[in-house]
Scaffold this active site. Structure first.
Site, PDB file in Angstrom:
ATOM      1  N   GLY A   1       0.794  -1.228   0.000  1.00 30.98           N
ATOM      2  CA  GLY A   1       0.000   0.000   0.000  1.00 30.98           C
ATOM      3  C   GLY A   1       0.822   1.271   0.000  1.00 30.98           C
ATOM      4  O   GLY A   1       2.014   1.282  -0.337  1.00 30.98           O
TER       5      GLY A   1
ATOM      6  N   GLY B   1      -7.546   2.422   1.822  1.00 28.31           N
ATOM      7  CA  GLY B   1      -6.620   3.518   2.089  1.00 28.31           C
ATOM      8  C   GLY B   1      -7.047   4.881   1.592  1.00 28.31           C
ATOM      9  O   GLY B   1      -8.233   5.222   1.553  1.00 28.31           O
TER      10      GLY B   1
ATOM     11  N   HIS C   1      21.592   6.287  32.177  1.00 28.89           N
ATOM     12  CA  HIS C   1      22.385   7.507  31.997  1.00 28.89           C
ATOM     13  C   HIS C   1      23.655   7.173  31.221  1.00 28.89           C
ATOM     14  O   HIS C   1      24.289   6.166  31.528  1.00 28.89           O
ATOM     15  CB  HIS C   1      22.758   8.094  33.359  1.00 28.89           C
ATOM     16  CG  HIS C   1      23.692   9.266  33.224  1.00 28.89           C
ATOM     17  ND1 HIS C   1      23.244  10.501  32.831  1.00 28.89           N
ATOM     18  CD2 HIS C   1      25.039   9.365  33.391  1.00 28.89           C
ATOM     19  CE1 HIS C   1      24.279  11.329  32.761  1.00 28.89           C
ATOM     20  NE2 HIS C   1      25.386  10.668  33.097  1.00 28.89           N
TER      21      HIS C   1
HETATM   22  P1  FAD Z   1      -3.024   2.151   2.165  1.00 31.69           P
HETATM   23  O1  FAD Z   1      -1.659   1.978   2.693  1.00 31.69           O
HETATM   24  O2  FAD Z   1      -3.324   3.380   1.389  1.00 31.69           O
HETATM   25  O3  FAD Z   1      -3.304   0.861   1.276  1.00 31.69           O
HETATM   26  C1  FAD Z   1      -4.461   0.710   0.539  1.00 31.69           C
HETATM   27  C2  FAD Z   1      -4.184  -0.229  -0.607  1.00 31.69           C
HETATM   28  O4  FAD Z   1      -5.417  -0.568  -1.204  1.00 31.69           O
HETATM   29  C3  FAD Z   1      -3.354   0.392  -1.712  1.00 31.69           C
HETATM   30  O5  FAD Z   1      -2.270  -0.443  -2.037  1.00 31.69           O
HETATM   31  C4  FAD Z   1      -4.303   0.496  -2.906  1.00 31.69           C
HETATM   32  O6  FAD Z   1      -3.687   0.292  -4.152  1.00 31.69           O
HETATM   33  C5  FAD Z   1      -5.254  -0.649  -2.601  1.00 31.69           C
HETATM   34  N1  FAD Z   1      -6.581  -0.503  -3.208  1.00 31.69           N
HETATM   35  C6  FAD Z   1      -7.398   0.569  -3.150  1.00 31.69           C
HETATM   36  N2  FAD Z   1      -8.574   0.299  -3.768  1.00 31.69           N
HETATM   37  C7  FAD Z   1      -8.463  -0.964  -4.239  1.00 31.69           C
HETATM   38  C8  FAD Z   1      -9.336  -1.811  -4.958  1.00 31.69           C
HETATM   39  N3  FAD Z   1     -10.578  -1.431  -5.275  1.00 31.69           N
HETATM   40  N4  FAD Z   1      -8.885  -3.040  -5.296  1.00 31.69           N
HETATM   41  C9  FAD Z   1      -7.638  -3.456  -4.963  1.00 31.69           C
HETATM   42  N5  FAD Z   1      -6.792  -2.717  -4.251  1.00 31.69           N
HETATM   43  C10 FAD Z   1      -7.194  -1.486  -3.891  1.00 31.69           C
HETATM   44  N6  FAD Z   1       1.995   6.839   8.509  1.00 31.69           N
HETATM   45  C11 FAD Z   1       2.697   6.522   9.609  1.00 31.69           C
HETATM   46  O7  FAD Z   1       2.139   5.934  10.550  1.00 31.69           O
HETATM   47  N7  FAD Z   1       4.036   6.817   9.705  1.00 31.69           N
HETATM   48  C12 FAD Z   1       4.691   7.464   8.714  1.00 31.69           C
HETATM   49  O8  FAD Z   1       5.904   7.712   8.839  1.00 31.69           O
HETATM   50  C13 FAD Z   1       3.978   7.812   7.552  1.00 31.69           C
HETATM   51  N8  FAD Z   1       4.597   8.447   6.532  1.00 31.69           N
HETATM   52  C14 FAD Z   1       3.893   8.749   5.395  1.00 31.69           C
HETATM   53  C15 FAD Z   1       4.551   9.411   4.377  1.00 31.69           C
HETATM   54  C16 FAD Z   1       3.869   9.742   3.229  1.00 31.69           C
HETATM   55  C17 FAD Z   1       4.584  10.463   2.119  1.00 31.69           C
HETATM   56  C18 FAD Z   1       2.498   9.372   3.088  1.00 31.69           C
HETATM   57  C19 FAD Z   1       1.748   9.684   1.821  1.00 31.69           C
HETATM   58  C20 FAD Z   1       1.830   8.718   4.106  1.00 31.69           C
HETATM   59  C21 FAD Z   1       2.523   8.411   5.277  1.00 31.69           C
HETATM   60  N9  FAD Z   1       1.893   7.774   6.345  1.00 31.69           N
HETATM   61  C22 FAD Z   1       2.590   7.476   7.478  1.00 31.69           C
HETATM   62  C23 FAD Z   1       0.467   7.400   6.288  1.00 31.69           C
HETATM   63  C24 FAD Z   1       0.321   5.900   5.974  1.00 31.69           C
HETATM   64  O9  FAD Z   1       0.968   5.621   4.767  1.00 31.69           O
HETATM   65  C25 FAD Z   1      -1.153   5.530   5.890  1.00 31.69           C
HETATM   66  O10 FAD Z   1      -1.827   5.925   7.069  1.00 31.69           O
HETATM   67  C26 FAD Z   1      -1.301   4.030   5.718  1.00 31.69           C
HETATM   68  O11 FAD Z   1      -0.646   3.570   4.566  1.00 31.69           O
HETATM   69  C27 FAD Z   1      -2.779   3.644   5.652  1.00 31.69           C
HETATM   70  O12 FAD Z   1      -2.878   2.262   5.495  1.00 31.69           O
HETATM   71  P2  FAD Z   1      -4.135   1.583   4.813  1.00 31.69           P
HETATM   72  O13 FAD Z   1      -3.866   0.114   4.867  1.00 31.69           O
HETATM   73  O14 FAD Z   1      -5.379   2.098   5.393  1.00 31.69           O
HETATM   74  O15 FAD Z   1      -4.129   2.082   3.298  1.00 31.69           O
END
Ligand code: FAD
Ligand code: NAI
Length: 467
Positions: free
Chosen positions: A40, A145, A445
């Protein structure tokens, strides 16, 4: 048609962690991911690549700014952005391969393609070759996501007006970048390029940077970033950004409502992220999103269709990887008949600037607004022996405790490796520790963690010692 106990749509830190826990609990599990790599946003274009570039740029910054004083003489230090990006890509692919390995190890079936809900027990996968596969399942978990957000006038063209995804792949060190939004992404990716020599100008519409952070941290972080060369244009409303061919031109209204024009090589739009549900077929089961684009869930992360759950960035709450993962574990354990728990008040947040900023619990302003009687203990990092030894002297630890019971209600810190230091506070608060409890725990420390003990002493009877 294959039959599963659970199909998880999305393989980010929410989806893939949920899949592992479901498999551990004996469920026949499938994950659908539309991209070719798993992991993701977090692994591919978020947490991992940004931290890889933050670490590389920090090494360069230290080599050019503090090595000489440490007595390490190096000649002709150069920033090689192409190598930095290559190393970052290697880190990403190793991490994503690791997820693939974990899927195989746990007998989780992975489908590559766009997943959509056909009805409450059927999910369709459409591959890049347009081939459709129908899958049958007892439960569905939406873990799709989020995507970068933007407002009219600042639409990213992904060439000069970019989002974090393109910023993580810039093959040059620009002279100047305009960043819209002084939030986490703006300050982290701004830090990467600032350390490499780029002028960073941040245009923010609120009166402070990181507006939701505790005000002591905001003040200190502003000082730190300004010292390293960031320029902040606060209370500026962006009207439009245009790609001029060789760069960008941004027009904003300042707080006096005067038009201000700024130019740079790139404009990074970092004004938040929005939940992603495109093509998911929510309507096929009578689900919709709320006015923030989120899928609504109850306290068990269940949508109004009882066998369909949602977690992570696509629902309410902090958009953080560890929050998404804990929610994934919650759903798996709930389905297995266990009684999982997530304490949403104790999800730590970190900004990976240098020094890092980390916090857990409530801010001082939130507690004042709740009319809670509080006491505050502060301790500056520069008073630590460890800080002087390493020359990392910037930062402060702040502990806020209940004035009557002494229970710790919020811990905020700007400090070297605050992302790791904050865990002491998270554990203490999970067990409802008092500031006195932390003050009485023996800390090693010399270490940065002594600042936590000292701040706790400062909160209880103002008895910090080394200040
Ligand atoms: P996501 O990681 O967004 O994953 C969702 C996945 O679902 C994606 O791969 C997408 O392709 C897939 N998908 C969507 N729709 C479909 C569909 N219909 N069919 C099949 N696949 C689908 N968070 C932290 O805690 N620490 C950090 O240091 C941090 N740094 C970050 C830096 C950046 C530049 C960014 C942009 C974000 C950062 N985040 C960080 C936030 C973190 O990335 C997100 O909170 C996290 O990835 C959310 O996880 P998720 O599983 O909900 O969704
Ligand atoms: P953010 O919500 O952190 O910051 C957005 C900033 O943009 C705010 O300061 C806001 O006031 C400002 N803003 C909003 N509209 C604006 C406008 N029209 N003009 C000027 N400024 C405007 O969002 P960001 O930085 O895009 O990050 C998105 C999400 O990704 C965050 O919710 C964060 O949780 C997550 N993330 C987490 C990281 C971490 O944990 N270290 C690192 C990077 C991202």
């Amino acid at each position: 048609m294959s039959n599963f106990d659970i199909i998880i749509i999305g393989s980010g830190p929410g989806g893939y962690v949920a899949a592992i826990r479901c498999a551990q609990l004996g469920m026949k599990t499938a994950v659908i991911e539309k991209y070719n790599t798993l992991g993701g946003t977090c692994l591919n274009v978020g947490c991992i690549p940004s931290k890889a570039l933050l670490d590389s740029s920090e090494h360069y910054h230290n080599a050019t700014h503090s090595f000489a004083e440490h007595g390490v003489d190096v000649k002709e230090v150069k920033a090689n952005i192409k190598q930095m990006i290559k190393r970052k890509n290697d880190v990403v692919s190793q991490t994503c391969d690791g997820v693939k390995f974990l899927m195989d190890k746990n007998d989780i079936t992975v489908f590559t393609g766009l997943g959509s809900i056909v009805d409450k027990t059927t999910v369709k996968v459409v591959g890049s070759d347009k081939k459709e596969t129908l899958l049958q399942t007892k439960n569905i978990l939406i873990a799709t996501g989020s995507k970068p957000n933007f407002f009219p006038g600042m639409e990213p063209d992904k060439k000069r007006i970019i989002t974090s995804t393109e910023a993580l792949n810039l093959a040059e060190i620009p002279k100047k970048i305009l960043v819209i939004g002084a939030g986490v992404i703006g300050l982290e990716l701004g830090s990467v390029f600032n350390r490499l020599g780029t002028q960073i100008d941040v245009v923010e519409f609120a009166p402070t940077i990181t507006p939701t952070m505790d005000k002591t941290m905001t003040k200190e972080l502003t000082k730190v970033l300004k010292k390293s060369g960031f320029k902040f244009h606060l209370q500026h409303k962006v009207q439009k950004v245009i790609n001029t061919g060789k760069g960008v031109k941004l027009v904003a209204l300042n707080k006096k409502n005067e038009e201000v024009t700024m130019e740079a090589d790139y404009c990074l739009v970092a004004v938040g992220r929005k939940p992603y549900t495109d093509g998911l077929g929510l309507e096929n089961v009578g689900l919709s999103t709320n006015d923030r684009g989120q899928v609504e869930v109850n306290e068990n992360l269940q949508t109004s269709v009882p066998n369909i759950f949602a977690i992570g960035d696509v629902i309410k709450g902090a958009m953080l990887a560890h929050k998404a993962s804990d929610e994934g574990i919650y759903v798996a354990e709930f389905l297995a008949g266990q009684k999982p728990h997530i304490n949403y008040n104790l999800i730590p947040g970190v900004v990976y600037t240098w020094p890092e900023v980390a916090s857990v619990g409530k801010t001082e302003d939130e507690l004042i607004a709740e009319k809670k009687g509080i006491k505050v203990g502060l301790f500056p990092i520069k008073a630590l022996g460890r800080a002087r030894a390493s020359m990392d002297i910037m930062g402060t630890v702040k502990i806020i405790a209940d004035a009557e019971t002494d229970e710790v209600l919020g811990v905020h810190m700007i400090a070297p490796r605050a992302a790791d230091l904050i865990m002491e506070a998270v554990v203490a608060m999970e067990y409802r520790a008092s500031a006195e409890d932390i003050a009485r725990i023996c800390h090693p420390h010399p270490s940065y963690s002594e600042a936590v003990k000292e701040a706790a002493m400062a909160a209880t009877e103002d008895r910090a010692m080394h200040i």
